[in-house]
Design a protein around this motif. Structure first.
Motif, PDB file in Angstrom:
ATOM      1  N   ILE A  81       7.527  -7.479 -12.965  1.00  0.00           N
ATOM      2  CA  ILE A  81       6.719  -8.812 -12.724  1.00  0.00           C
ATOM      3  C   ILE A  81       5.139  -8.609 -12.418  1.00  0.00           C
ATOM      4  O   ILE A  81       4.100  -8.943 -13.055  1.00  0.00           O
ATOM      5  CB  ILE A  81       7.209  -9.774 -11.326  1.00  0.00           C
ATOM      6  N   CYS A  82       5.060  -7.153 -11.766  1.00  0.00           N
ATOM      7  CA  CYS A  82       3.735  -6.837 -11.174  1.00  0.00           C
ATOM      8  C   CYS A  82       2.898  -5.934 -12.165  1.00  0.00           C
ATOM      9  O   CYS A  82       1.714  -5.975 -11.983  1.00  0.00           O
ATOM     10  CB  CYS A  82       3.693  -6.249  -9.692  1.00  0.00           C
ATOM     11  N   SER A  83       3.584  -5.064 -12.954  1.00  0.00           N
ATOM     12  CA  SER A  83       2.928  -3.988 -13.725  1.00  0.00           C
ATOM     13  C   SER A  83       1.931  -4.841 -14.957  1.00  0.00           C
ATOM     14  O   SER A  83       0.651  -4.166 -14.951  1.00  0.00           O
ATOM     15  CB  SER A  83       3.856  -3.280 -14.716  1.00  0.00           C
ATOM     16  N   PRO A  84       2.249  -5.926 -15.419  1.00  0.00           N
ATOM     17  CA  PRO A  84       1.315  -6.559 -16.386  1.00  0.00           C
ATOM     18  C   PRO A  84       0.064  -7.100 -15.604  1.00  0.00           C
ATOM     19  O   PRO A  84      -1.081  -6.932 -16.098  1.00  0.00           O
ATOM     20  CB  PRO A  84       1.972  -7.690 -16.854  1.00  0.00           C
ATOM     21  N   ILE A  85       0.323  -7.648 -14.181  1.00  0.00           N
ATOM     22  CA  ILE A  85      -0.650  -8.105 -13.318  1.00  0.00           C
ATOM     23  C   ILE A  85      -1.739  -7.000 -13.409  1.00  0.00           C
ATOM     24  O   ILE A  85      -3.034  -6.981 -13.191  1.00  0.00           O
ATOM     25  CB  ILE A  85      -0.127  -8.618 -12.271  1.00  0.00           C
ATOM     26  N   GLN A  86      -1.178  -5.719 -12.726  1.00  0.00           N
ATOM     27  CA  GLN A  86      -1.882  -4.406 -12.432  1.00  0.00           C
ATOM     28  C   GLN A  86      -2.608  -4.131 -13.747  1.00  0.00           C
ATOM     29  O   GLN A  86      -3.869  -3.816 -13.824  1.00  0.00           O
ATOM     30  CB  GLN A  86      -0.965  -3.390 -11.924  1.00  0.00           C
ATOM     31  N   GLY A  87      -2.194  -4.165 -14.932  1.00  0.00           N
ATOM     32  CA  GLY A  87      -2.682  -3.775 -16.231  1.00  0.00           C
ATOM     33  C   GLY A  87      -4.249  -4.615 -16.497  1.00  0.00           C
ATOM     34  O   GLY A  87      -5.046  -4.121 -16.623  1.00  0.00           O
ATOM     35  N   ALA A  88      -3.699  -5.970 -16.373  1.00  0.00           N
ATOM     36  CA  ALA A  88      -4.780  -6.969 -16.743  1.00  0.00           C
ATOM     37  C   ALA A  88      -5.960  -6.826 -15.427  1.00  0.00           C
ATOM     38  O   ALA A  88      -6.967  -6.777 -15.997  1.00  0.00           O
ATOM     39  CB  ALA A  88      -4.110  -8.338 -16.600  1.00  0.00           C
ATOM     40  N   LEU A  89      -5.651  -6.541 -14.260  1.00  0.00           N
ATOM     41  CA  LEU A  89      -6.545  -6.220 -13.240  1.00  0.00           C
ATOM     42  C   LEU A  89      -7.611  -5.235 -13.528  1.00  0.00           C
ATOM     43  O   LEU A  89      -8.595  -5.079 -13.327  1.00  0.00           O
ATOM     44  CB  LEU A  89      -5.896  -6.380 -12.160  1.00  0.00           C
ATOM     45  N   SER A  90      -6.696  -3.792 -13.873  1.00  0.00           N
ATOM     46  CA  SER A  90      -7.636  -2.670 -14.255  1.00  0.00           C
ATOM     47  C   SER A  90      -8.499  -3.058 -15.393  1.00  0.00           C
ATOM     48  O   SER A  90      -9.425  -2.303 -15.568  1.00  0.00           O
ATOM     49  CB  SER A  90      -6.549  -1.744 -14.651  1.00  0.00           C
ATOM     50  N   ASP A  91      -8.060  -3.801 -16.485  1.00  0.00           N
ATOM     51  CA  ASP A  91      -8.889  -4.070 -17.474  1.00  0.00           C
ATOM     52  C   ASP A  91     -10.063  -5.125 -17.032  1.00  0.00           C
ATOM     53  O   ASP A  91     -11.099  -4.923 -17.730  1.00  0.00           O
ATOM     54  CB  ASP A  91      -7.993  -4.932 -18.574  1.00  0.00           C
ATOM     55  N   ARG A  92      -9.950  -5.755 -16.155  1.00  0.00           N
ATOM     56  CA  ARG A  92     -11.060  -6.625 -15.599  1.00  0.00           C
ATOM     57  C   ARG A  92     -11.725  -5.852 -14.563  1.00  0.00           C
ATOM     58  O   ARG A  92     -12.998  -5.960 -14.647  1.00  0.00           O
ATOM     59  CB  ARG A  92     -10.290  -7.961 -14.885  1.00  0.00           C
ATOM     60  N   PHE A  93     -11.425  -5.264 -13.494  1.00  0.00           N
ATOM     61  CA  PHE A  93     -11.966  -4.431 -12.398  1.00  0.00           C
ATOM     62  C   PHE A  93     -12.203  -3.106 -12.535  1.00  0.00           C
ATOM     63  O   PHE A  93     -12.760  -2.281 -11.622  1.00  0.00           O
ATOM     64  CB  PHE A  93     -11.350  -4.955 -11.338  1.00  0.00           C
ATOM     65  N   GLY A  94     -11.468  -2.567 -13.575  1.00  0.00           N
ATOM     66  CA  GLY A  94     -11.659  -1.077 -13.666  1.00  0.00           C
ATOM     67  C   GLY A  94     -10.168  -0.351 -12.776  1.00  0.00           C
ATOM     68  O   GLY A  94      -9.392  -1.064 -12.350  1.00  0.00           O
ATOM     69  N   ARG A  95     -10.021   0.834 -13.315  1.00  0.00           N
ATOM     70  CA  ARG A  95      -8.869   1.435 -13.004  1.00  0.00           C
ATOM     71  C   ARG A  95      -8.877   2.054 -11.564  1.00  0.00           C
ATOM     72  O   ARG A  95      -7.976   2.072 -10.673  1.00  0.00           O
ATOM     73  CB  ARG A  95      -8.558   2.803 -13.791  1.00  0.00           C
ATOM     74  N   ARG A  96     -10.270   2.389 -11.298  1.00  0.00           N
ATOM     75  CA  ARG A  96     -10.273   3.008  -9.953  1.00  0.00           C
ATOM     76  C   ARG A  96      -9.650   2.085  -8.525  1.00  0.00           C
ATOM     77  O   ARG A  96      -8.851   2.699  -7.797  1.00  0.00           O
ATOM     78  CB  ARG A  96     -11.641   3.655  -9.526  1.00  0.00           C
ATOM     79  N   PRO A  97     -10.191   0.947  -8.442  1.00  0.00           N
ATOM     80  CA  PRO A  97      -9.565   0.228  -7.334  1.00  0.00           C
ATOM     81  C   PRO A  97      -8.388  -0.094  -7.344  1.00  0.00           C
ATOM     82  O   PRO A  97      -7.552  -0.183  -6.207  1.00  0.00           O
ATOM     83  CB  PRO A  97     -10.333  -1.150  -7.453  1.00  0.00           C
ATOM     84  N   VAL A  98      -7.575  -0.124  -8.460  1.00  0.00           N
ATOM     85  CA  VAL A  98      -5.942  -0.353  -8.652  1.00  0.00           C
ATOM     86  C   VAL A  98      -5.335   0.719  -8.082  1.00  0.00           C
ATOM     87  O   VAL A  98      -4.321   0.872  -7.318  1.00  0.00           O
ATOM     88  CB  VAL A  98      -5.857  -0.734 -10.006  1.00  0.00           C
ATOM     89  N   VAL A  99      -5.924   1.960  -8.283  1.00  0.00           N
ATOM     90  CA  VAL A  99      -5.166   2.999  -8.082  1.00  0.00           C
ATOM     91  C   VAL A  99      -5.420   3.489  -6.514  1.00  0.00           C
ATOM     92  O   VAL A  99      -4.256   3.718  -5.883  1.00  0.00           O
ATOM     93  CB  VAL A  99      -5.978   4.587  -8.583  1.00  0.00           C
ATOM     94  N   LEU A 100      -6.527   3.044  -5.805  1.00  0.00           N
ATOM     95  CA  LEU A 100      -6.605   3.265  -4.573  1.00  0.00           C
ATOM     96  C   LEU A 100      -5.713   2.326  -3.773  1.00  0.00           C
ATOM     97  O   LEU A 100      -5.176   2.818  -2.978  1.00  0.00           O
ATOM     98  CB  LEU A 100      -8.360   2.936  -4.071  1.00  0.00           C
ATOM     99  N   LEU A 101      -5.802   0.960  -4.201  1.00  0.00           N
ATOM    100  CA  LEU A 101      -4.742   0.205  -3.386  1.00  0.00           C
ATOM    101  C   LEU A 101      -3.510   0.503  -3.447  1.00  0.00           C
ATOM    102  O   LEU A 101      -2.679  -0.181  -2.545  1.00  0.00           O
ATOM    103  CB  LEU A 101      -5.148  -1.445  -3.976  1.00  0.00           C
ATOM    104  N   SER A 102      -3.006   0.651  -4.536  1.00  0.00           N
ATOM    105  CA  SER A 102      -1.774   1.184  -4.977  1.00  0.00           C
ATOM    106  C   SER A 102      -1.203   2.415  -3.834  1.00  0.00           C
ATOM    107  O   SER A 102      -0.076   2.171  -3.286  1.00  0.00           O
ATOM    108  CB  SER A 102      -1.328   1.659  -6.546  1.00  0.00           C
ATOM    109  N   ASN A 103      -2.063   3.507  -3.745  1.00  0.00           N
ATOM    110  CA  ASN A 103      -1.662   4.562  -3.085  1.00  0.00           C
ATOM    111  C   ASN A 103      -1.640   4.107  -1.597  1.00  0.00           C
ATOM    112  O   ASN A 103      -0.765   4.591  -0.877  1.00  0.00           O
ATOM    113  CB  ASN A 103      -2.650   5.696  -3.173  1.00  0.00           C
ATOM    114  N   VAL A 104      -2.602   3.297  -1.205  1.00  0.00           N
ATOM    115  CA  VAL A 104      -2.364   2.898   0.405  1.00  0.00           C
ATOM    116  C   VAL A 104      -1.246   2.066   0.556  1.00  0.00           C
ATOM    117  O   VAL A 104      -0.479   2.179   1.685  1.00  0.00           O
ATOM    118  CB  VAL A 104      -3.537   2.040   0.624  1.00  0.00           C
ATOM    119  N   GLY A 105      -0.785   1.108  -0.292  1.00  0.00           N
ATOM    120  CA  GLY A 105       0.406   0.560  -0.265  1.00  0.00           C
ATOM    121  C   GLY A 105       1.768   1.371  -0.265  1.00  0.00           C
ATOM    122  O   GLY A 105       2.707   1.119   0.637  1.00  0.00           O
TER     123      GLY A 105
END
Length: 427
Positions: A81-105
């Motif tokens: 469910i969440c991986s395509p959302i993550q991929g689309a968000l990384s295409d929109r906002f960049g890879r860096r913020p997705v990586v950071l929020l992922s690791n905190v979670g």
């Protein structure tokens, strides 16, 4: 993973303020180190999580295999469910913020599992881990951003090498910590994930320029919509099918290997951790040292076929080995299966544009999620059946034999899919 739009906008401002433009090699090193810390945190809990489930069930191995399979299915559902959302968000906002929020979670989730008082809390922790764990697929998009198409097989191979290194250190460390206290590896995993987030905040640069970013759209971010991309080209769809079968076969390892080794060979947590470390050494050597010269000499197509066939043989050895030392004979052969994944990713990445790399990684992660819905339950149920009292035929290695057959099917499909345009894809 799912993140709020407002939170991502805040991270975007942070990202733009700290973004640098590194050389491609330096950028790849940054993300490889990030993946290494992720893999260490993931690998540490592998030797102890199934045994902790078994402990909650008063030592019932067959029942523990079933429950652990359900955990894997729940984790995979969240990934799907969440991986395509993550991929689309990384295409929109960049890879860096997705990586950071992922690791905190992930770090916070490992703390939850370390404190879990019962099986229900542990199960909830695995569900949250499925939501939070996005760095692996984002890493693939990051590598595609900073690597020319002709060098991507070798670059994806380096990710595989880092995975191998994580399996060397992670399970061995987890087995040692688990021998002290079964909860201690979870605390170690939490520390590594949060350390990774700190590292990324201060060091990790953004890889996707603003002009290459794509607008976020739910039709691309939902699991079904993201898979439409895979049907945009005949070979892309065929390779996606090969990836699906490879992910499905791989599900046998995290879902049954620990319980299988303990049941069939009588290995303790430390022995299992060391064995998994040995698997990591072999995989690291193949993906870190051999894949670049092999793909340069034989091409991605032949490398893919050879990797799938080696995986099939390795799984067959795992399944029929009556003694532990015979099981070990399959490890160097199985290591060459590591050639298949990077070759498949490289061939697929050639078929999409730069602004679609995140969507592609999200789609392939969704494929992995689908197999995660099927694989853990499939293999653990087979294992439970063939070691149970009601089975008239005791075949504890049945899950590995099925995985071997799945890879043979994948090799057949990959040969058929790539043979028409062989010259283009083996250069």
């Amino acid at each position: 993973s799912v993140y709020s739009r407002s939170g991502l906008l805040e991270c975007r401002a942070m990202t733009d303020a700290t973004t640098i433009t590194p050389p491609r090699q330096a950028a790849a090193l940054f993300i490889l180190f990030t993946v290494l810390l992720d893999m260490l945190s993931f690998g540490i809990v592998i030797p102890v999580l199934p045994k902790l489930v078994e402990e909650f069930l008063s030592g019932d191995t067959a029942r523990a295999a079933e429950i652990f399979g359900y955990m894997g299915t729940a984790w995979a559902l969240m990934q799907f469910i969440c991986s395509p959302i993550q991929g689309a968000l990384s295409d929109r906002f960049g890879r860096r913020p997705v990586v950071l929020l992922s690791n905190v979670g992930l770090g916070l989730d490992y703390i939850l599992m370390a404190l879990a008082p019962n099986l229900a809390w542990l199960f909830a922790g695995r569900v949250i881990a499925g939501i939070a764990s996005s760095s692996f697929s984002t890493a693939g998009a990051y590598i595609a951003d900073v690597t020319p198409p002709e060098q991507r097989a070798a670059a994806f191979g380096k990710i595989g090498m880092v995975f191998g290194l994580g399996f060397i250190l992670g399970p061995a460390l987890g087995g040692w910590l688990g021998a002290i206290d079964p909860r201690l590896p979870f605390w170690g995993a939490a520390a590594l994930s949060l350390l990774n987030a700190c590292y990324g905040f201060f060091v990790l640069p953004e890889s996707l320029p603003r002009e290459k970013r794509a607008a976020f759209a739910w039709k691309r971010a939902n699991p079904v919509g993201s898979l439409v991309l895979l049907r945009s080209h005949h070979e892309l769809f065929g390779l996606a099918t090969v990836a699906f079968l490879g992910y499905l076969a791989h599900a046998v390892l995290p879902s049954t290997a620990v319980l299988y080794m303990s049941y069939r060979y009588g290995w303790d947590t430390t022995s299992v951790g060391l064995m998994l470390a040995g698997v990591g050494v072999a995989a690291m050597l193949v993906q870190g040292v051999l894949i670049r010269p092999l793909t340069a000499r034989y091409g991605e197509r032949r490398t893919l076929l050879a990797g799938l066939l080696c995986g099939a043989v390795g799984f067959a050895i795992y399944g029929v080995a009556p003694q532990g030392w015979m099981f070990c004979l399959g490890i160097p052969i199985m290591a060459f299966w590591g050639l298949a994944g990077p070759a498949t990713q490289a061939l697929m990445s050639r078929r999409v544009s730069g602004s679609e790399q995140g969507q592609l990684q999200g789609a392939t992660a969704s494929i992995n999620g689908v197999t995660g819905l099927i694989g853990p339950t499939l293999f653990t149920q087979i294992f439970s059946h063939f070691i149970g009292a009601r089975s008239g035929w005791q075949v504890p290695g049945a899950p590995f034999l099925l995985a071997s057959a799945v890879l043979l099917l994948a090799a057949t499909i990959s040969w058929h899919t790539t043979r028409i345009h062989r010259a283009e894809h083996t250069r």
